[in-house]
Motif scaffolding. Structure first.
Motif, PDB file in Angstrom:
ATOM      1  N   ILE A  88      -2.171  -1.510  -8.805  1.00  0.00           N
ATOM      2  CA  ILE A  88      -2.668  -0.443  -8.482  1.00  0.00           C
ATOM      3  C   ILE A  88      -4.254  -0.295  -8.352  1.00  0.00           C
ATOM      4  CG2 ILE A  88      -3.102   1.853  -9.693  1.00  0.00           C
ATOM      5  CD1 ILE A  88      -0.288   1.789 -10.929  1.00  0.00           C
ATOM      6  N   VAL A  89      -4.860  -1.131  -9.184  1.00  0.00           N
ATOM      7  CA  VAL A  89      -6.196  -1.499  -9.037  1.00  0.00           C
ATOM      8  C   VAL A  89      -6.658  -2.073  -7.862  1.00  0.00           C
ATOM      9  CG1 VAL A  89      -8.270  -2.889 -10.423  1.00  0.00           C
ATOM     10  CG2 VAL A  89      -6.513  -1.516 -11.929  1.00  0.00           C
ATOM     11  N   LEU A  90      -5.819  -3.147  -7.480  1.00  0.00           N
ATOM     12  CA  LEU A  90      -6.172  -3.532  -6.115  1.00  0.00           C
ATOM     13  C   LEU A  90      -5.988  -2.815  -4.976  1.00  0.00           C
ATOM     14  CD1 LEU A  90      -4.563  -7.138  -6.938  1.00  0.00           C
ATOM     15  CD2 LEU A  90      -7.111  -6.552  -6.433  1.00  0.00           C
ATOM     16  N   HIS A  91      -4.868  -1.956  -5.173  1.00  0.00           N
ATOM     17  CA  HIS A  91      -4.872  -0.901  -3.966  1.00  0.00           C
ATOM     18  C   HIS A  91      -5.926  -0.125  -3.579  1.00  0.00           C
ATOM     19  CE1 HIS A  91      -3.140   2.313  -1.817  1.00  0.00           C
ATOM     20  NE2 HIS A  91      -1.972   1.578  -1.354  1.00  0.00           N
ATOM     21  N   GLY A  92      -6.618   0.043  -4.845  1.00  0.00           N
ATOM     22  CA  GLY A  92      -7.680   1.096  -4.766  1.00  0.00           C
ATOM     23  C   GLY A  92      -9.066   0.554  -3.778  1.00  0.00           C
ATOM     24  N   TRP A  93      -9.059  -1.064  -4.072  1.00  0.00           N
ATOM     25  CA  TRP A  93     -10.100  -1.642  -3.373  1.00  0.00           C
ATOM     26  C   TRP A  93      -9.416  -2.012  -1.933  1.00  0.00           C
ATOM     27  CZ3 TRP A  93      -9.801  -7.399  -2.699  1.00  0.00           C
ATOM     28  CH2 TRP A  93     -11.072  -7.916  -2.079  1.00  0.00           C
ATOM     29  N   SER A  94      -8.305  -2.502  -1.658  1.00  0.00           N
ATOM     30  CA  SER A  94      -7.755  -2.935  -0.346  1.00  0.00           C
ATOM     31  C   SER A  94      -6.333  -2.890  -0.608  1.00  0.00           C
ATOM     32  CB  SER A  94      -8.207  -4.325   0.105  1.00  0.00           C
ATOM     33  OG  SER A  94      -7.707  -4.847   0.981  1.00  0.00           O
ATOM     34  N   PRO A  95      -5.581  -2.075   0.134  1.00  0.00           N
ATOM     35  CA  PRO A  95      -3.879  -2.101   0.130  1.00  0.00           C
ATOM     36  C   PRO A  95      -3.393  -3.230   0.589  1.00  0.00           C
ATOM     37  CG  PRO A  95      -4.909  -0.175   1.356  1.00  0.00           C
ATOM     38  CD  PRO A  95      -6.075  -1.054   1.251  1.00  0.00           C
ATOM     39  N   TYR A  96      -4.166  -4.337   1.289  1.00  0.00           N
ATOM     40  CA  TYR A  96      -3.568  -5.556   1.850  1.00  0.00           C
ATOM     41  C   TYR A  96      -3.781  -6.380   0.679  1.00  0.00           C
ATOM     42  CZ  TYR A  96      -3.927  -3.521   6.508  1.00  0.00           C
ATOM     43  OH  TYR A  96      -3.694  -2.993   7.626  1.00  0.00           O
ATOM     44  N   ALA A  97      -4.904  -6.466  -0.154  1.00  0.00           N
ATOM     45  CA  ALA A  97      -4.780  -7.304  -1.451  1.00  0.00           C
ATOM     46  C   ALA A  97      -3.817  -6.975  -2.193  1.00  0.00           C
ATOM     47  CB  ALA A  97      -6.208  -7.272  -1.903  1.00  0.00           C
ATOM     48  N   CYS A  98      -3.472  -5.584  -2.438  1.00  0.00           N
ATOM     49  CA  CYS A  98      -2.342  -5.191  -3.398  1.00  0.00           C
ATOM     50  C   CYS A  98      -1.206  -5.620  -2.871  1.00  0.00           C
ATOM     51  CB  CYS A  98      -2.210  -3.686  -3.467  1.00  0.00           C
ATOM     52  SG  CYS A  98      -0.794  -2.794  -3.964  1.00  0.00           S
ATOM     53  N   TYR A  99      -0.765  -5.873  -1.724  1.00  0.00           N
ATOM     54  CA  TYR A  99       0.608  -6.345  -0.897  1.00  0.00           C
ATOM     55  C   TYR A  99       0.747  -7.811  -1.098  1.00  0.00           C
ATOM     56  CZ  TYR A  99       0.440  -1.598   0.874  1.00  0.00           C
ATOM     57  OH  TYR A  99       0.704  -0.227   1.266  1.00  0.00           O
ATOM     58  N   ALA A 100      -0.609  -8.324  -1.101  1.00  0.00           N
ATOM     59  CA  ALA A 100      -0.540  -9.770  -1.270  1.00  0.00           C
ATOM     60  C   ALA A 100      -0.193 -10.184  -2.552  1.00  0.00           C
ATOM     61  CB  ALA A 100      -1.733 -10.338  -0.713  1.00  0.00           C
ATOM     62  N   TRP A 101      -0.926  -9.364  -3.561  1.00  0.00           N
ATOM     63  CA  TRP A 101      -0.575  -9.750  -5.145  1.00  0.00           C
ATOM     64  C   TRP A 101       0.884  -9.534  -5.285  1.00  0.00           C
ATOM     65  CZ3 TRP A 101      -2.001 -11.839  -9.399  1.00  0.00           C
ATOM     66  CH2 TRP A 101      -1.578 -11.009 -10.576  1.00  0.00           C
ATOM     67  N   MET A 102       1.564  -8.379  -4.817  1.00  0.00           N
ATOM     68  CA  MET A 102       2.849  -8.255  -4.996  1.00  0.00           C
ATOM     69  C   MET A 102       3.894  -9.181  -4.589  1.00  0.00           C
ATOM     70  SD  MET A 102       2.987  -4.149  -4.377  1.00  0.00           S
ATOM     71  CE  MET A 102       4.742  -3.850  -4.782  1.00  0.00           C
ATOM     72  N   LEU A 103       3.401  -9.927  -3.361  1.00  0.00           N
ATOM     73  CA  LEU A 103       4.196 -10.967  -2.686  1.00  0.00           C
ATOM     74  C   LEU A 103       4.088 -12.288  -3.773  1.00  0.00           C
ATOM     75  CD1 LEU A 103       3.566 -10.674   0.908  1.00  0.00           C
ATOM     76  CD2 LEU A 103       5.800 -10.277  -0.388  1.00  0.00           C
ATOM     77  N   VAL A 104       3.109 -12.462  -4.107  1.00  0.00           N
ATOM     78  CA  VAL A 104       2.728 -13.656  -5.076  1.00  0.00           C
ATOM     79  C   VAL A 104       3.682 -13.482  -6.378  1.00  0.00           C
ATOM     80  CG1 VAL A 104       1.211 -14.841  -6.442  1.00  0.00           C
ATOM     81  CG2 VAL A 104       0.529 -14.130  -4.199  1.00  0.00           C
ATOM     82  N   VAL A 105       3.647 -12.136  -7.103  1.00  0.00           N
ATOM     83  CA  VAL A 105       4.180 -11.993  -8.391  1.00  0.00           C
ATOM     84  C   VAL A 105       5.728 -12.216  -8.082  1.00  0.00           C
ATOM     85  CG1 VAL A 105       4.634 -10.307 -10.121  1.00  0.00           C
ATOM     86  CG2 VAL A 105       2.336 -10.750  -9.254  1.00  0.00           C
ATOM     87  N   VAL A 106       6.325 -11.649  -6.856  1.00  0.00           N
ATOM     88  CA  VAL A 106       7.640 -11.676  -6.663  1.00  0.00           C
ATOM     89  C   VAL A 106       8.061 -12.917  -6.263  1.00  0.00           C
ATOM     90  CG1 VAL A 106       9.465 -10.962  -4.977  1.00  0.00           C
ATOM     91  CG2 VAL A 106       7.858  -9.162  -5.798  1.00  0.00           C
TER      92      VAL A 106
END
Length: 354
Positions: A88-106
């Motif tokens: 959620i924090v990363l999405h406020g900065w950049s949605p792409y960074a949020c999606y990349a983070w989710m892929l890494v965690v998954v």
């Protein structure tokens, strides 16, 4: 008769005898408690608490499994919640960074779910999606979801500890039934009485398979090593094989009922061991079996002489294993008492630190 319902809730024998009814009762009580807590407090996203209660408590009846699953769910929920909040924090900065983070965690959780991480690793990825969504979820809602998952896990553990169905109790009661079955079957074979050997041995083997499935939970509930329990399992398997062979050859030889046969000693040892397991009386395991006769020294040894000698050695090995194992099983406190002791220990440690 009026005391019977209460005995069902406190005595291990009755808890295991009516295990399905007790399990349904505690799941219903835990679910009702969670439902009332959600309704009375107006807690947001209370449905996740109810879902967690069913996941933790619904499909795993024994305390060892419930404890392991609850701890894994709480650990996976914490890690997944932190990862979701980070998304959620990363999405406020950049949605792409949020999606990349989710892929890494998954990817990380999927990798470890195939290894030693198991359910904890998989739940980390699931909770990430539950808490974080696509990264555009409000942080307050994410925190409430995480809180509900943790509360549901605690309620499930509390219900399992209050009405404990322990794998170690189920294991020893199944073992007691097998030993009693082996004693009666061997006695009838030796005396050439009518016996349904195949049916009895099938029941014996079915219990043995159920006991094998309980071993991981038994080792978690007790201080016993897996190797100790496995020795008992091997002795049972040896008895099963010997009784199966005896049933085939006993009709053609009277060796099992000859004068001086250890039949009575073997039957008595098995029945005493079964009684010791069921009623927590390890003193019944103190008397060793007489040494087995060596068929090699006999003038005309038969198949049954060799089988009886091997059975004597197997039963004696089992008695020795149970003599070491049963006191350790008896010494394990009930889950609720164990939790209270731990809480008192934590409280004392805190007071001493102060």
């Amino acid at each position: 008769m009026n005391k019977l319902p209460w005995r069902v809730l406190v005595v291990p024998y009755y808890l295991n005898r009516y295990a399905r009814q007790v399990h349904v009762l505690r799941v219903a009580l835990a679910f009702l408690f969670g439902l009332l807590l959600t309704v009375w407090t107006g807690m947001p996203h209370g449905g996740w608490m109810l879902v967690t209660i069913l996941i933790v408590l619904g499909g795993v009846p024994h305390w060892g499994g419930v404890q392991r699953k609850a701890l894994e769910r709480m650990g996976g929920s914490l890690l997944g919640a932190l990862a979701g909040l980070a998304a959620i924090v990363l999405h406020g900065w950049s949605p792409y960074a949020c999606y990349a983070w989710m892929l890494v965690v998954v990817g990380f959780s999927t990798w470890h779910a195939q290894g030693g991480g198991g359910y904890l690793a998989l739940l980390t990825g699931i909770t990430l999606v539950i808490v974080g969504g696509l990264g555009d979820e409000p942080i307050v809602e994410a925190l409430w979801r995480s809180c509900n998952v943790l509360l549901g896990s605690l309620i499930g553990m509390a219900a399992a500890a209050t009405l404990p169905l322990r794998a170690m109790d189920s294991w020893r009661f199944l073992l007691a039934d097998n030993l009693r079955e082996a004693a009666l079957l061997y006695n009838r074979i030796a005396r050439r009485l009518p016996v349904e050997g195949d049916a009895a041995l099938e029941q014996f083997n079915a219990r043995l398979i159920r006991m094998r499935g309980l071993l991981p939970a038994v080792t978690q509930e007790s201080s016993l090593a897996h190797s100790q329990l496995d020795q008992v399992q091997r002795c049972q398997r040896g008895m099963w094989t010997l009784l199966d062979r005896m049933a085939e050859v006993a009709e053609t030889t009277p060796a099992l009922v000859e004068e001086g046969s250890p039949r009575r000693a073997i039957v008595l040892a098995l029945l005493r061991a079964a009684h010791a397991l069921r009623f927590n009386q390890p003193q019944l395991l103190e008397q060793p079996l007489p040494a087995a006769d060596n068929p090699a020294r006999m003038q005309w040894p038969s198949h049954c002489h060799w089988l009886v000698a091997e059975l004597t050695l197997t039963v004696e090995e089992l008695r020795q294993n149970l003599q070491r194992t049963l006191p350790q099983l008896i010494a394990v406190p009930p889950p609720a008492r164990s939790l209270v002791r731990r809480m008192r220990g934590v409280g004392r440690g805190t007071n001493q630190a102060r």
